[in-house]
Design a protein around this motif. Sequence first.
Motif, mmCIF file in Angstrom:
data_model
loop_
_atom_site.group_PDB
_atom_site.id
_atom_site.type_symbol
_atom_site.label_atom_id
_atom_site.label_comp_id
_atom_site.label_asym_id
_atom_site.label_seq_id
_atom_site.Cartn_x
_atom_site.Cartn_y
_atom_site.Cartn_z
ATOM 1 N N ALA A 59 86.071 63.725 62.263
ATOM 2 C CA ALA A 59 86.247 63.495 60.886
ATOM 3 C C ALA A 59 85.833 62.168 60.283
ATOM 4 O O ALA A 59 86.191 61.754 60.034
ATOM 5 C CB ALA A 59 87.815 63.376 60.510
ATOM 6 N N LYS A 61 85.338 61.167 57.327
ATOM 7 C CA LYS A 61 85.812 59.687 56.560
ATOM 8 C C LYS A 61 86.138 58.557 57.232
ATOM 9 O O LYS A 61 86.195 57.670 56.317
ATOM 10 C CB LYS A 61 86.811 60.659 55.853
ATOM 11 N N ASP A 80 83.636 67.311 60.298
ATOM 12 C CA ASP A 80 84.122 67.002 58.557
ATOM 13 C C ASP A 80 83.794 66.111 58.171
ATOM 14 O O ASP A 80 83.920 64.892 58.181
ATOM 15 C CB ASP A 80 85.699 66.807 59.700
ATOM 16 N N ARG A 150 93.081 76.375 54.219
ATOM 17 C CA ARG A 150 94.785 74.957 54.111
ATOM 18 C C ARG A 150 95.929 75.335 53.840
ATOM 19 O O ARG A 150 96.279 75.728 52.232
ATOM 20 C CB ARG A 150 94.581 73.792 54.155
ATOM 21 N N HIS A 200 93.821 76.504 57.925
ATOM 22 C CA HIS A 200 94.076 74.478 58.816
ATOM 23 C C HIS A 200 95.358 74.242 58.649
ATOM 24 O O HIS A 200 95.901 74.542 57.440
ATOM 25 C CB HIS A 200 92.579 74.299 58.138
ATOM 26 N N SER A 205 98.467 60.752 59.354
ATOM 27 C CA SER A 205 97.112 60.651 59.932
ATOM 28 C C SER A 205 98.364 59.138 61.044
ATOM 29 O O SER A 205 99.127 59.151 60.135
ATOM 30 C CB SER A 205 96.630 59.327 59.376
ATOM 31 N N GLN A 206 97.199 58.533 62.152
ATOM 32 C CA GLN A 206 98.279 57.653 62.871
ATOM 33 C C GLN A 206 99.702 58.043 63.698
ATOM 34 O O GLN A 206 100.529 56.922 63.344
ATOM 35 C CB GLN A 206 98.043 56.092 61.630
ATOM 36 N N GLY A 243 94.632 62.844 62.904
ATOM 37 C CA GLY A 243 95.857 62.504 62.874
ATOM 38 C C GLY A 243 97.185 61.201 63.756
ATOM 39 O O GLY A 243 97.332 60.961 64.755
ATOM 40 N N PHE A 244 95.521 61.122 64.993
ATOM 41 C CA PHE A 244 96.259 60.739 66.685
ATOM 42 C C PHE A 244 95.797 59.936 66.943
ATOM 43 O O PHE A 244 94.478 58.910 66.000
ATOM 44 C CB PHE A 244 95.773 61.796 67.917
ATOM 45 N N GLY A 287 89.241 61.617 63.464
ATOM 46 C CA GLY A 287 88.429 60.630 62.892
ATOM 47 C C GLY A 287 88.774 59.334 63.449
ATOM 48 O O GLY A 287 88.226 59.061 64.712
ATOM 49 N N ARG A 288 90.007 59.071 63.154
ATOM 50 C CA ARG A 288 90.320 57.712 63.797
ATOM 51 C C ARG A 288 90.801 57.057 65.380
ATOM 52 O O ARG A 288 89.973 56.184 66.106
ATOM 53 C CB ARG A 288 91.781 57.478 63.271
ATOM 54 N N ARG A 325 93.124 48.541 54.024
ATOM 55 C CA ARG A 325 93.859 48.470 54.935
ATOM 56 C C ARG A 325 94.869 47.586 54.849
ATOM 57 O O ARG A 325 96.691 48.158 54.614
ATOM 58 C CB ARG A 325 93.739 49.546 56.458
ATOM 59 N N TYR A 329 98.791 50.076 52.608
ATOM 60 C CA TYR A 329 99.786 50.117 53.552
ATOM 61 C C TYR A 329 100.324 49.795 54.482
ATOM 62 O O TYR A 329 101.336 49.964 55.190
ATOM 63 C CB TYR A 329 98.980 51.743 54.446
ATOM 64 N N TYR A 385 87.962 53.612 58.832
ATOM 65 C CA TYR A 385 89.334 53.499 57.050
ATOM 66 C C TYR A 385 88.255 52.258 56.768
ATOM 67 O O TYR A 385 89.387 51.629 56.367
ATOM 68 C CB TYR A 385 89.859 53.886 57.589
HETATM 69 N N1 LLP Z 1 92.008 66.471 59.377
HETATM 70 C C1 LLP Z 1 91.968 65.938 57.621
HETATM 71 C C2 LLP Z 1 91.555 67.769 56.882
HETATM 72 C C3 LLP Z 1 91.794 65.017 57.184
HETATM 73 O O1 LLP Z 1 92.832 65.082 55.662
HETATM 74 C C4 LLP Z 1 92.091 63.526 57.717
HETATM 75 C C5 LLP Z 1 92.701 62.747 56.782
HETATM 76 C C6 LLP Z 1 91.511 64.486 58.899
HETATM 77 C C7 LLP Z 1 91.193 65.254 59.676
HETATM 78 C C8 LLP Z 1 91.565 62.879 60.395
HETATM 79 O O2 LLP Z 1 92.209 62.161 60.537
HETATM 80 P P1 LLP Z 1 92.643 60.980 61.760
HETATM 81 O O3 LLP Z 1 92.093 61.356 62.839
HETATM 82 O O4 LLP Z 1 91.468 60.140 61.313
HETATM 83 O O5 LLP Z 1 93.439 59.912 61.726
HETATM 84 N N2 LLP Z 1 93.199 55.355 54.957
HETATM 85 C C9 LLP Z 1 93.968 56.111 55.511
HETATM 86 C C10 LLP Z 1 93.180 57.722 56.136
HETATM 87 C C11 LLP Z 1 93.800 58.627 55.520
HETATM 88 C C12 LLP Z 1 93.385 60.078 56.138
HETATM 89 C C13 LLP Z 1 93.197 61.166 55.544
HETATM 90 N N3 LLP Z 1 92.268 62.254 56.232
HETATM 91 C C14 LLP Z 1 94.297 55.093 56.685
HETATM 92 O O6 LLP Z 1 92.950 53.565 56.482
HETATM 93 O O7 LLP Z 1 94.966 55.037 57.548
#
Ligand code: LLP
Length: 442
Positions: A59, A61, A80, A150, A200, A205-206, A243-244, A287-288, A325, A329, A385
């Motif tokens: 991910a 982002k 992604d 989704r 999907h 997240s987290q 989200g892990f 992602g994270r 962050r 948050y 992030y």
């Molecule tokens: N897939 C989708 C569709 C998502 O919306 C996201 C995160 C991920 C995967 C990846 O999530 P991760 O594995 O990174 O948790 N800015 C916030 C986090 C926003 C996440 C948005 N979507 C922060 O700094 O905690």
Amino acid sequence: MNNIKRDDNLIFGGCDTVELAKEYKTPLYVISEKIIRDRCTEIKDDFLNKYKNVTAVYASKAFLTLTMCKIIESEGLGLDVVSGGELFTAIKANFPLNKVIFHGNNKTVEELNMAIEYEVGRIVVDNLYELELIRKIAKRLNKKVKILYRITPGVKSDTHEYITTGQKDSKFGIPLNEEIISEAVKKGMKYEEIDLLGFHLHVGSQLFDNSSHLAGVEVALRLIKKANDEYDFVTKELNTGGGFGIYYSGDDVRKPLNYFTDSIMDLINDRCKSQGLKIPKVIIEPGRWIIGEAGITLYTIGSIKQIPNIRTYVAVDGGMTDNPRPALYGAKYNAVIANKVNKKKNKVVTIAGKCCESGDILIKDIALPKVESGDILAVSSTGAYNHSMANNYNKNTRPAVVLVNDGESELIVRRETYKDLLIREKLPSRFQDTEVNERRSV
Ligand code: LLP
């Protein structure tokens, strides 16, 4: 002498962080290539090579640069993206676009055009308005577009409200009300320009507990069964999102990937077998978990303000501009004094940013050794992030990014300059004063 000094300095990616701070200046994002690759190896060992018919995408982002695209490509993962800008980065990095999944709850016509023209692997369609846009563009460009829907699974997750996404009251995804989802599936099956492959979901997240992932997958499996029985739709793909959770501070412990993926795969395999359903391809998109702990941020400590009997504020040369962050948050971080890692922690202080904002506090109450102006502060787990959410509040310039590996360091994003800050500005001719501008040479 040198050795003694080095013993007290934080080493990251084989590099002396105090030397990095000197060479590249601060604030500085430092990214460890090895940690990224170690995470990707875990994904390959415990998921991609363990199960048949599965895929993993990063991910982007969380952190996206041309170099990150190259690392992810070399590890064989997909990407992604969630905007034209992220897609543009992937295109410029020559990332294989058939491995790109395009997300977003309000993709613009321009973004969809770009995604369809460049034939990204999947578009994850968020709503029926978007479906119609895609259909129109695909018709004009004479393409057939592979999509997933989704869905909003309607599950809660235990994380900050701003990063939960699976609950029913959400701006993301298609609600599972009968009239809405049945229309979506039927149209997806009927439209010639569309190849509907499946669904999907992303619950939040987290997350440290797999219960909301499993609850979300349960909901998706009910939909897969219903689509099979009622609309004769065979789901070929199920993307279970990311989200892990990772370590930031205190008792946080990053769980191994298979804590999430094994339980997800067991649930999907068992349920599909018992219900006579074809097992769909399963996709994850962390992602994270891949990049978060691979990054640290180095700051130089400036003013130190002791308010007797209240608190000591230790100010750094960055803050909510490079790491929003904590302010957004209430995120908690850990840090060390990079040039005093072996010194006893004997004082609790608060790390303040330099923005003109009382809420610009990076870490409230952290125990550190005696802090002095000029010390280097290293904040851990800033890979995700931070760079991607950095901003120019107070016209602060954004930090450089350095990639470290095995004792070598390379600049992968240069520091922003004051000139960069004004690069998009246009001064109407009636305000132009060329003489003054020429005389000043900052
Ligand atoms: N897939 C989708 C569709 C998502 O919306 C996201 C995160 C991920 C995967 C990846 O999530 P991760 O594995 O990174 O948790 N800015 C916030 C986090 C926003 C996440 C948005 N979507 C922060 O700094 O905690």
